[in-house]
Scaffold this motif. Structure first.
Motif, PDB file in Angstrom:
ATOM      1  N   ALA A   9      39.482  17.541  63.274  1.00 17.03           N
ATOM      2  CA  ALA A   9      39.068  18.293  62.447  1.00 17.03           C
ATOM      3  C   ALA A   9      39.943  19.752  62.885  1.00 17.03           C
ATOM      4  O   ALA A   9      40.224  20.726  61.126  1.00 17.03           O
ATOM      5  N   ASN A  10      40.302  20.069  63.417  1.00 16.27           N
ATOM      6  CA  ASN A  10      40.858  21.631  63.797  1.00 16.27           C
ATOM      7  C   ASN A  10      42.370  21.295  63.428  1.00 16.27           C
ATOM      8  O   ASN A  10      43.135  22.326  62.973  1.00 16.27           O
ATOM      9  N   LYS A  11      42.861  20.550  63.620  1.00 15.42           N
ATOM     10  CA  LYS A  11      44.789  20.406  63.236  1.00 15.42           C
ATOM     11  C   LYS A  11      45.360  20.923  64.037  1.00 15.42           C
ATOM     12  O   LYS A  11      46.258  21.561  63.425  1.00 15.42           O
ATOM     13  N   PHE A  12      44.804  21.166  65.353  1.00 16.55           N
ATOM     14  CA  PHE A  12      45.829  22.515  66.463  1.00 16.55           C
ATOM     15  C   PHE A  12      46.715  21.496  66.488  1.00 16.55           C
ATOM     16  O   PHE A  12      46.954  20.524  66.548  1.00 16.55           O
ATOM     17  N   LYS A  13      48.105  22.003  66.720  1.00 16.15           N
ATOM     18  CA  LYS A  13      49.391  21.748  67.403  1.00 16.15           C
ATOM     19  C   LYS A  13      49.263  21.241  68.779  1.00 16.15           C
ATOM     20  O   LYS A  13      49.829  20.118  69.092  1.00 16.15           O
ATOM     21  N   ARG A  14      48.408  21.468  69.910  1.00 16.40           N
ATOM     22  CA  ARG A  14      48.622  21.011  70.807  1.00 16.40           C
ATOM     23  C   ARG A  14      47.841  19.762  71.290  1.00 16.40           C
ATOM     24  O   ARG A  14      47.163  19.321  72.075  1.00 16.40           O
ATOM     25  N   ALA A  15      47.053  19.614  69.928  1.00 18.88           N
ATOM     26  CA  ALA A  15      45.791  18.966  70.149  1.00 18.88           C
ATOM     27  C   ALA A  15      45.976  17.197  70.654  1.00 18.88           C
ATOM     28  O   ALA A  15      45.351  16.475  71.770  1.00 18.88           O
ATOM     29  N   SER A  16      47.389  17.414  70.963  1.00 13.76           N
ATOM     30  CA  SER A  16      47.870  15.732  71.638  1.00 13.76           C
ATOM     31  C   SER A  16      48.088  15.911  72.224  1.00 13.76           C
ATOM     32  O   SER A  16      48.280  14.343  73.019  1.00 13.76           O
ATOM     33  N   LEU A  17      48.028  16.951  73.094  1.00 12.16           N
ATOM     34  CA  LEU A  17      48.598  16.679  74.688  1.00 12.16           C
ATOM     35  C   LEU A  17      46.710  16.679  76.054  1.00 12.16           C
ATOM     36  O   LEU A  17      46.389  16.184  76.376  1.00 12.16           O
ATOM     37  N   TYR A  18      45.791  17.117  74.832  1.00 11.51           N
ATOM     38  CA  TYR A  18      43.749  16.280  74.941  1.00 11.51           C
ATOM     39  C   TYR A  18      43.696  15.247  74.368  1.00 11.51           C
ATOM     40  O   TYR A  18      42.440  14.986  74.476  1.00 11.51           O
ATOM     41  N   ASN A  19      44.013  14.983  73.213  1.00  9.63           N
ATOM     42  CA  ASN A  19      43.335  13.997  72.398  1.00  9.63           C
ATOM     43  C   ASN A  19      42.841  12.347  73.497  1.00  9.63           C
ATOM     44  O   ASN A  19      42.172  11.072  72.759  1.00  9.63           O
ATOM     45  N   ASN A  20      43.300  12.706  74.615  1.00  8.95           N
ATOM     46  CA  ASN A  20      43.404  11.243  75.008  1.00  8.95           C
ATOM     47  C   ASN A  20      42.173  11.497  75.967  1.00  8.95           C
ATOM     48  O   ASN A  20      41.444  10.620  77.162  1.00  8.95           O
ATOM     49  N   ILE A  21      41.311  12.408  76.060  1.00 10.88           N
ATOM     50  CA  ILE A  21      39.920  13.412  77.035  1.00 10.88           C
ATOM     51  C   ILE A  21      38.810  12.664  76.386  1.00 10.88           C
ATOM     52  O   ILE A  21      39.032  13.123  74.810  1.00 10.88           O
ATOM     53  N   LYS A  22      38.559  12.024  76.321  1.00 14.82           N
ATOM     54  CA  LYS A  22      37.108  10.613  76.011  1.00 14.82           C
ATOM     55  C   LYS A  22      35.416  11.828  76.154  1.00 14.82           C
ATOM     56  O   LYS A  22      35.285  11.773  75.247  1.00 14.82           O
ATOM     57  N   SER A  23      35.733  11.802  77.229  1.00 17.27           N
ATOM     58  CA  SER A  23      34.536  12.958  77.317  1.00 17.27           C
ATOM     59  C   SER A  23      35.097  14.122  78.477  1.00 17.27           C
ATOM     60  O   SER A  23      35.613  14.156  79.915  1.00 17.27           O
ATOM     61  N   ILE A  24      34.018  15.163  77.995  1.00 19.71           N
ATOM     62  CA  ILE A  24      34.090  16.658  79.470  1.00 19.71           C
ATOM     63  C   ILE A  24      32.701  16.395  80.567  1.00 19.71           C
ATOM     64  O   ILE A  24      31.757  16.855  79.232  1.00 19.71           O
ATOM     65  N   ASP A  25      32.713  16.594  81.302  1.00 19.12           N
ATOM     66  CA  ASP A  25      30.723  16.324  81.937  1.00 19.12           C
ATOM     67  C   ASP A  25      31.129  17.986  82.518  1.00 19.12           C
ATOM     68  O   ASP A  25      31.690  18.610  83.377  1.00 19.12           O
ATOM     69  N   VAL A  26      29.964  18.592  82.450  1.00 18.41           N
ATOM     70  CA  VAL A  26      29.856  19.841  82.993  1.00 18.41           C
ATOM     71  C   VAL A  26      28.730  18.995  84.680  1.00 18.41           C
ATOM     72  O   VAL A  26      27.791  18.675  84.366  1.00 18.41           O
ATOM     73  N   GLY A  69      35.858  31.910  65.581  1.00 16.01           N
ATOM     74  CA  GLY A  69      37.122  30.334  65.428  1.00 16.01           C
ATOM     75  C   GLY A  69      38.276  30.288  65.036  1.00 16.01           C
ATOM     76  O   GLY A  69      38.548  30.745  66.089  1.00 16.01           O
ATOM     77  N   LYS A  70      38.763  30.176  64.302  1.00 15.78           N
ATOM     78  CA  LYS A  70      40.306  29.662  64.180  1.00 15.78           C
ATOM     79  C   LYS A  70      40.912  31.201  64.102  1.00 15.78           C
ATOM     80  O   LYS A  70      42.538  31.215  64.706  1.00 15.78           O
ATOM     81  N   PRO A 111      34.586  30.927  75.117  1.00 15.63           N
ATOM     82  CA  PRO A 111      33.975  30.411  73.752  1.00 15.63           C
ATOM     83  C   PRO A 111      33.425  31.354  73.380  1.00 15.63           C
ATOM     84  O   PRO A 111      32.769  31.058  72.177  1.00 15.63           O
ATOM     85  N   ALA A 112      32.964  32.496  74.122  1.00 14.30           N
ATOM     86  CA  ALA A 112      32.286  34.002  72.869  1.00 14.30           C
ATOM     87  C   ALA A 112      32.857  34.013  71.819  1.00 14.30           C
ATOM     88  O   ALA A 112      33.044  34.097  70.128  1.00 14.30           O
ATOM     89  N   ALA A 113      34.384  34.094  71.951  1.00 14.14           N
ATOM     90  CA  ALA A 113      35.193  34.583  71.187  1.00 14.14           C
ATOM     91  C   ALA A 113      35.584  33.277  70.163  1.00 14.14           C
ATOM     92  O   ALA A 113      35.362  33.865  68.602  1.00 14.14           O
ATOM     93  N   ILE A 114      35.374  31.951  70.351  1.00 12.95           N
ATOM     94  CA  ILE A 114      35.378  30.572  69.400  1.00 12.95           C
ATOM     95  C   ILE A 114      34.794  30.909  68.730  1.00 12.95           C
ATOM     96  O   ILE A 114      35.001  31.391  67.770  1.00 12.95           O
ATOM     97  N   ALA A 115      33.076  31.628  69.383  1.00 16.21           N
ATOM     98  CA  ALA A 115      31.912  31.222  68.398  1.00 16.21           C
ATOM     99  C   ALA A 115      32.270  32.068  67.010  1.00 16.21           C
ATOM    100  O   ALA A 115      32.079  31.621  65.849  1.00 16.21           O
ATOM    101  N   LYS A 116      32.780  33.617  68.049  1.00 15.69           N
ATOM    102  CA  LYS A 116      32.923  34.372  66.815  1.00 15.69           C
ATOM    103  C   LYS A 116      33.955  34.764  65.588  1.00 15.69           C
ATOM    104  O   LYS A 116      33.782  34.575  64.280  1.00 15.69           O
TER     105      LYS A 116
END
Lengths: 306, 505
Positions: free
Chosen positions: B116-133, B171-172, B164-169
């Motif tokens: 949804a964000n259509k970022f230019k570098r999404a394709s480097l990371y869109n093979n990530i299925k899940s991220i677990d903490v 966004g793009k 993450p605080a900057a992303i929340a505040k």
């Protein structure tokens, strides 16, 4: 006078509309795909398509144009492709530096051009005349970017009197303004000289002298005023060009005005910025022409507007 | 009329004041204008350079292109190259005070890859299925299928982590309000002019030495040199070889150069005559005196290519260079049925350096009877010409350059030599299709075991080198200029700068 002004302003609207269509077709005819350019040469096809959708380029051309007109009428000129910031904001940032530069250059050119033209004409065939004619011939022939680089190396790199780049301070304005002013200054000086010599031979000037007026009054009030009409036309044209941004000089001095913005936007095929920028240049020319027409009346009372 | 002109000029003149910063400010003159400071939406080296000072990644590269820990202290991958687990550095804070932890890592990568964000570098990371903490300081990435080069995608400058605080505040709008864990924090951005950063005294790598770092945007190279000479800048990026001479004779400034991962070559359309014949392509390799090209075009600042990728790219394997041998070139051409040579169109970009290179190549080809017609194009026009499928492509040969931004052989070879990378998909402008190479490039991605990967790439490089879809030219150095009293700003092999340790003596 006011009715004339309003009529002229209304006449701008159809012209601007015509220009907007021409500009739209023109910028879309430049080969190159903004989506690809923004996504980069190593982008995958999916990245490029995502970028195309993000830019709204997936509609047909007429639809894109109608969207542009509709939004423009609401005062919305869209986002710059490259910076993702409203176009008007981008242009506003770069307009003031260009206005400052072109006004400074044209003032320099006009004041010194007229003065040296008159001096040359009133002392015809003297050494002063020779100097003015010689310098103005050089001024017309020397490309402004070359002059700019010469001035930069002498006054910025070697003497440190002025900074190399233009945009950051008033001192930085001096070199680009002088580089830009020399050519119009030289043209104006030559124009004034020949136009003045023509006028000086006319009967009304002889009458003024015969009435016993001082040389100074004859020169500046009678002769110069009449000699100025063609000069004003010329100055207006030059000013119109300068307002469009001095593409080369702005690049040499890294002066971030409209000419600089134009080059950047062409490189990235930033259609929204190009569209508004070119419309703005057309509008500026029209307004300057109008201003020139109005100035005629001030210089020559015989000219009336109706 | 005159009066009002002067009045306007005076008012405008007075409203603009000059501000000169003092103290230990390092000014770096860049060759263009910044677009964004959101790493995940960046594709220009210039933006990556500024982001280098503001952000850190999990892993990164050192000066020589070696993979080094940053916000991750150690990492492991499973044998199938589908799971990557990182242990994180403790006690690190973002510049806005937000603590750095596994949750922050997850937030950033989820955000970057979100379609949804259509970022230019999404394709480097869109093979990530899940991220677990897994814990506060341990995070696991699971991929949808094996991808052995994934560690390099994390080391890519787009993998630098935003608060993450900057992303929340924002966004793009993070693009204009960057917050990271890096050595310098963002202060201001004057579009088209400069970006100002200030030292982050709490930086985990030690407090920075310069109090302020300014990135100035100066597209004209001669202007950058003049700024260095006049002291307005302490470091200038992208010094063209032809301007190196203008730096001589001033002891306060010096030229610095470092190897890059950039390669220059002429790619040939292997699907069309005359370049469908391997002997023709090899002949042109013998026809070029690479050392002379280096001396004339790069003024010696570069090295002859010894593989389709540069030496500092991970997975590089040295091949035997094609010596300069016009007689051999003529002989190969005759064998291929072109005893009198042929004529072809050599597409290229219209910058000065490319056009000079084109002309040198043209003269060398002429010596073996081959006529090259140079066709220089503006960047946008070229990109339109290049990204056409084979049946619509007009390409015969193109003089070009490539820099694999991940620093790994996969991105140095796959976009250029893999069958699946034919335009418009990617940049295989040679329309090269070799079954062995296709297989080896796929093999390189099925494991994260670097030894096995290197073997696959070495074998692929050998086949590519021998079948010669390119005329292999050179790898230029990244050349910069700087004040003699400046240390700690240098070119990375990928063409970005690392200015975190900038200091004036």
């Amino acid at each position: 006078m006011w009715r004339y002004l309003i009529r002229r302003l209304i006449e701008l609207v159809p012209t601007l509309l015509g220009v907007s269509i021409a500009v739209f077709l023109f910028i879309h005819a430049i080969p190159g795909d903004p989506a690809r350019l923004l996504a980069g040469q190593d982008a995958t096809l999916a990245d490029v398509e995502a970028m195309r959708a993000r830019l709204g380029l997936n509609h047909s051309l007429p639809v894109q144009y109608l969207y542009f007109v509709r939004n423009a009428l609401r005062g919305d000129f869209g986002l710059s492709y490259r910076q993702q910031v409203p176009v008007l904001e981008v242009i506003r940032e770069h307009f003031l530096p260009t206005l400052l530069l072109s006004v400074s250059a044209i003032v320099l050119a006009f004041v010194f051009g007229v003065l040296s033209g008159v001096m040359a004409a009133t002392r015809r065939n003297s050494w002063l005349d020779l100097v003015v004619t010689g310098v103005s011939a050089t001024g017309i022939s020397i490309p402004s970017f070359f002059l700019g680089i010469l001035l930069m190396y002498l006054f910025a790199v070697n003497l440190h009197w002025f900074p190399v780049t233009g945009s950051t301070s008033v001192r930085g304005l001096v070199l680009p303004a002088v580089s830009l002013a020399l050519a119009p200054l030289a043209t104006i000086a030559r124009f004034v000289r020949s136009s003045f010599l023509e006028v000086v031979g006319e009967d009304f000037v002889r009458t003024a002298s015969a009435k016993g007026l001082s040389d100074r009054t004859v020169t500046f009030k009678h002769a110069l005023r009449n000699a100025l009409i063609p000069v004003v036309t010329m100055t207006g044209l030059q000013f119109g060009f300068l307002l469009g941004g001095a593409v080369v000089i702005e690049t040499v001095f890294n002066y971030t005005g409209l000419g600089w913005l134009l080059i950047q936007s062409i490189g990235f095929r930033d259609y929204p910025v190009l569209q508004v920028l070119l419309l703005l240049f057309a509008l500026e020319f029209m307004l300057v022409n109008l201003l020139v027409d109005l100035t005629y009346g001030a210089l020559d009372p015989r000219i009336r507007y109706g | 009329m005159r009066k009002s002109f002067i009045l306007v000029a005076l008012v405008v003149l007075m409203s603009v004041g000059a501000v000169f910063a003092a103290g230990s400010t390092v000014s770096i003159a860049m060759s263009g204008d910044a677009i964004t400071l959101n790493p995940g939406d960046t594709n220009g080296n210039l933006d990556f350079t500024i982001e280098r000072s503001i952000y850190d990644g999990l892993v990164g590269f050192d000066k020589d292109g070696k993979l080094v820990p940053e916000l991750a202290t150690s990492w492991t991958a499973n044998a199938a190259a589908t799971e990557f687990t990182f242990d994180l550095r403790k006690g690190v804070k973002f510049q806005d005070g937000t603590p750095f932890n596994a949750e922050a890592v997850k937030t950033y990568f989820d955000w970057v890859k979100d379609p949804a964000n259509k970022f230019k570098r999404a394709s480097l990371y869109n093979n990530i299925k899940s991220i677990d903490v897994l814990s506060d300081y341990q995070v696991k990435f699971t991929l949808d299928k094996a991808f052995g080069a994934m560690l390099f995608n994390f080391a890519h400058p787009a993998g630098r982590i935003v608060s993450p605080a900057a992303i929340a505040k924002y966004g793009k709008d993070v693009a204009k309000h960057p917050v990271g864990t890096g050595a310098y924090a963002f202060v201001s951005w004057t579009p088209g002019q400069k970006i100002v950063l200030k030292a982050n005294p709490d930086y985990w790598g030690g407090a920075p030495k310069a109090a302020e770092e300014d990135f100035l945007f100066v597209p004209n190279a001669a202007t950058r040199v003049a700024m260095l000479q006049s002291g307005e800048a302490q470091f200038i990026e992208d010094l063209p070889p032809e301007l190196v001479k203008s730096m001589e004779g001033n002891s306060e400034i010096k030229v610095t150069a470092a190897p890059s991962i950039y390669v220059r070559y002429m790619t040939m359309n292997t699907q069309r005559k005359p370049f469908d014949d391997q002997r023709v392509r090899q002949a042109l390799n013998y026809a070029v005196d690479k050392q002379a090209v280096l001396n004339v075009i790069a003024k010696g600042y570069g090295t002859e290519l010894t593989a389709p990728i540069a030496k500092s790219v991970i997975g590089y394997s040295a091949q035997t260079p094609y010596p300069y041998d016009p007689a051999k070139a003529k002989q190969l051409l005759a064998e291929a049925g072109y005893p009198n040579g042929f004529t072809f169109t050599m597409d290229s970009l219209n910058s000065t350096s490319y056009q000079q290179l084109d002309q040198v190549l043209q003269q060398m080809f002429a010596k073996v009877g081959v006529t090259a017609k140079i066709n220089p194009m503006e960047g946008g026009t070229f990109s339109n010409t290049a990204f056409q499928p084979l049946d619509k492509s007009t390409l015969q040969a193109v003089v070009l350059g490539w820099s694999p931004s991940t620093g790994d052989a996969d991105w140095g070879l796959r976009p250029l030599f893999y069958k699946g990378s034919w335009p418009p998909a990617l940049f295989n402008l040679a329309f090269y299709d070799n079954p062995d190479v296709n297989k080896l490039l796929e093999d390189g991605l099925t494991t994260a075991n670097q030894q096995i990967r290197n073997q696959a790439y070495a074998a692929a490089e050998k086949v590519i080198w021998d079948t010669a879809p390119w005329v292999f030219l050179y790898s230029p150095y990244n050349i910069s200029g700087q004040s003699a009293n400046l240390t700690g700003v240098f070119y990375m092999p990928d063409g970005t700068l690392d200015g975190r340790a900038a200091a004036l003596q």
